[in-house]
Write an enzyme that holds these catalytic residues in place. Sequence first.
Site, short mmCIF file in Angstrom:
data_model
loop_
_atom_site.label_atom_id
_atom_site.label_comp_id
_atom_site.label_asym_id
_atom_site.label_seq_id
_atom_site.Cartn_x
_atom_site.Cartn_y
_atom_site.Cartn_z
N PHE A 33 -13.95 0.89 -2.93
CA PHE A 33 -13.60 2.13 -3.51
C PHE A 33 -14.93 2.78 -3.81
CE2 PHE A 33 -9.66 -0.05 -4.20
CZ PHE A 33 -8.76 0.77 -3.80
N THR A 34 -15.95 2.13 -3.87
CA THR A 34 -17.32 2.82 -4.21
C THR A 34 -18.33 2.11 -3.25
OG1 THR A 34 -16.89 2.18 -6.54
CG2 THR A 34 -19.19 2.98 -6.06
N PRO A 35 -18.38 3.01 -2.16
CA PRO A 35 -19.01 2.35 -1.05
C PRO A 35 -20.58 2.06 -1.28
CG PRO A 35 -17.76 4.33 -0.27
CD PRO A 35 -17.70 4.17 -1.80
N LEU A 36 -20.92 0.93 -0.56
CA LEU A 36 -22.50 0.47 -0.88
C LEU A 36 -23.53 1.38 -1.04
CD1 LEU A 36 -22.33 -2.47 1.76
CD2 LEU A 36 -22.45 -2.99 -0.59
N TYR B 90 1.06 -1.18 -0.09
CA TYR B 90 -0.09 0.18 0.08
C TYR B 90 0.85 1.18 0.10
CZ TYR B 90 -3.92 -3.02 1.64
OH TYR B 90 -4.74 -4.29 1.50
N PRO C 29 -15.82 -3.99 3.21
CA PRO C 29 -16.65 -4.34 4.18
C PRO C 29 -17.73 -3.20 3.95
CG PRO C 29 -15.14 -3.19 5.64
CD PRO C 29 -14.33 -3.93 4.19
N LEU C 30 -17.29 -2.31 3.49
CA LEU C 30 -18.39 -1.02 2.93
C LEU C 30 -18.55 -0.92 1.61
CD1 LEU C 30 -16.88 1.61 5.50
CD2 LEU C 30 -19.14 0.25 5.91
N GLY C 31 -17.92 -2.02 0.85
CA GLY C 31 -18.13 -1.84 -0.61
C GLY C 31 -16.75 -1.42 -1.26
N1 LIG Z 1 -6.73 -8.55 1.16
C1 LIG Z 1 -7.10 -7.84 0.10
O1 LIG Z 1 -6.92 -7.96 -1.07
C2 LIG Z 1 -7.71 -6.48 0.64
C3 LIG Z 1 -8.15 -5.66 -0.54
C4 LIG Z 1 -8.72 -4.31 -0.19
C5 LIG Z 1 -8.80 -4.11 1.00
N2 LIG Z 1 -8.08 -4.79 2.18
C6 LIG Z 1 -8.13 -4.41 3.47
O2 LIG Z 1 -9.33 -4.18 3.79
C7 LIG Z 1 -9.58 -2.98 4.48
C8 LIG Z 1 -10.98 -2.33 3.98
O3 LIG Z 1 -11.23 -2.16 2.62
P1 LIG Z 1 -11.35 -0.85 2.02
O4 LIG Z 1 -10.87 0.21 2.93
O5 LIG Z 1 -10.76 -0.94 0.62
O6 LIG Z 1 -12.89 -0.48 1.64
P2 LIG Z 1 -13.93 -0.29 2.64
O7 LIG Z 1 -13.80 -0.36 4.16
O8 LIG Z 1 -15.09 -1.24 2.39
O9 LIG Z 1 -14.62 0.97 2.34
C9 LIG Z 1 -13.59 2.26 2.39
C10 LIG Z 1 -14.25 3.50 1.45
O10 LIG Z 1 -15.18 3.85 2.17
C11 LIG Z 1 -15.18 5.14 2.62
N3 LIG Z 1 -15.91 5.35 3.97
C12 LIG Z 1 -15.22 4.69 5.14
N4 LIG Z 1 -15.95 4.94 6.22
C13 LIG Z 1 -17.35 5.69 5.70
C14 LIG Z 1 -18.26 6.23 6.34
N5 LIG Z 1 -18.31 6.27 7.58
N6 LIG Z 1 -18.84 7.11 5.44
C15 LIG Z 1 -18.74 7.23 4.00
N7 LIG Z 1 -17.64 6.54 3.51
C16 LIG Z 1 -16.90 5.87 4.19
C17 LIG Z 1 -13.70 5.57 2.57
O11 LIG Z 1 -13.50 6.78 2.13
P3 LIG Z 1 -12.93 8.07 3.17
O12 LIG Z 1 -11.38 7.52 3.28
O13 LIG Z 1 -13.34 9.24 2.69
O14 LIG Z 1 -13.65 7.53 4.50
C18 LIG Z 1 -13.36 4.62 1.22
O15 LIG Z 1 -13.52 4.96 0.30
C19 LIG Z 1 -8.35 -2.11 3.75
O16 LIG Z 1 -8.17 -0.70 4.29
C20 LIG Z 1 -7.39 -3.11 3.69
O17 LIG Z 1 -6.58 -2.91 4.90
C21 LIG Z 1 -7.50 -5.86 1.83
#
Ligand SMILES: NC(=O)c1ccc[n+]([C@@H]2O[C@H](COP(=O)([O-])OP(=O)(O)OC[C@H]3O[C@@H](n4cnc5c(N)ncnc54)[C@H](OP(=O)(O)O)[C@@H]3O)[C@@H](O)[C@H]2O)c1
Length: 297
Positions: free
Chosen positions: A220-223, A65, A216-218
């Site tokens: 890069f494009t939140p749910l 990352y 968990p929130l969807g």
């Molecule tokens: N093993 C793998 O292949 C893999 C792949 C992807 C991710 N991951 C891990 O999983 C973690 C979680 O995944 P993720 O961060 O990609 O996706 P996520 O948690 O589903 O969603 C993150 C997105 O939601 C937005 N967000 C977060 N909280 C919010 C809220 N309360 N209201 C509105 N928007 C909100 C964030 O933007 P803002 O920054 O503006 O809040 C960001 O755009 C990552 O941080 C990473 O550690 C692992």
Amino acid sequence: MSEARLGGRFAFPGTPWTVRRMGYGAMQLAGPGVWGPPRDPDGAMAVLREAIEAGVDHIDTSDFYGPHVTNQIIRKALHPYPAGLVIVTKLGARRPPDKSWQPAISRKELTAGVHDNLRSLGLDALDIVNYRAMGSVHGPKEGSIAEQVAVLADLQRQGLIRHIGLSNVTAAQVAEAQAITAIVCVQNHYNLACRHDDALIDDLARKGIPYVPFFPLGGFTPLQSSTLSKVAGRLGATPMQVALAWLLHRSPNILLIPGTSSVSHLRENLAAGQLALSLELLAELDGIVAASSEGHG
Ligand SMILES: NC(=O)c1ccc[n+]([C@@H]2O[C@H](COP(=O)([O-])OP(=O)(O)OC[C@H]3O[C@@H](n4cnc5c(N)ncnc54)[C@H](OP(=O)(O)O)[C@@H]3O)[C@@H](O)[C@H]2O)c1
């Protein structure tokens, strides 16, 4: 912040760690496109410090990352790390200058990846390393991962890795890896609208192994779902809080690592740990996956 607020606790089996179910995913700290540096490095450090202050004791990261940038921010914000903090990192990919995600799965690349993580995090040994299979970018693909898991097991014997997990894998790949070494967690794509792993989650729950959904929130494009918004409105919560609370209700072995680069989103997400969902609301939310698979999410 009380235990209940962070969703209670669950153990990584065979480790000394029983962590709060509400953790933090650090990927978003790298900056847009997970390519550093972030626009606001001080803001990124503030998110991490706030998470720890609120009681988070499980952070998910990777040296790819940024690359390197997220781990460097974690080190700058939190080192020396508080006792009990479990940092989970992952290996299996690299980021070339074109910013794509490429497999890095040879013995040499996996070994170099461990040393990169040790250096950037400022550690002598990594708590948990997930082998991130790169069969397909966001979904698992069948195929042997034995060679790569065996390399990680070697690095574990050398004392560089304490425990091993898996990411982006199928149930067959979990079983294959378990024949080589103990697997302490599985991290796959899963959320309210992406339920391919339902059977795997239940199987891991029976074995006491944490399942850690990424996106968990969807992602890069939140749910977005009218049902989710309606339920949130009725509870006086936000849709993202309901999406996280649904995961906490889904199975006791689910550990959350929602990602955010914003302190206000972090606070909102952590507060979801105390949101109770009735059986009626859970049934309504369960309907989202059926609707989204028909294209009406
Ligand atoms: N093993 C793998 O292949 C893999 C792949 C992807 C991710 N991951 C891990 O999983 C973690 C979680 O995944 P993720 O961060 O990609 O996706 P996520 O948690 O589903 O969603 C993150 C997105 O939601 C937005 N967000 C977060 N909280 C919010 C809220 N309360 N209201 C509105 N928007 C909100 C964030 O933007 P803002 O920054 O503006 O809040 C960001 O755009 C990552 O941080 C990473 O550690 C692992």
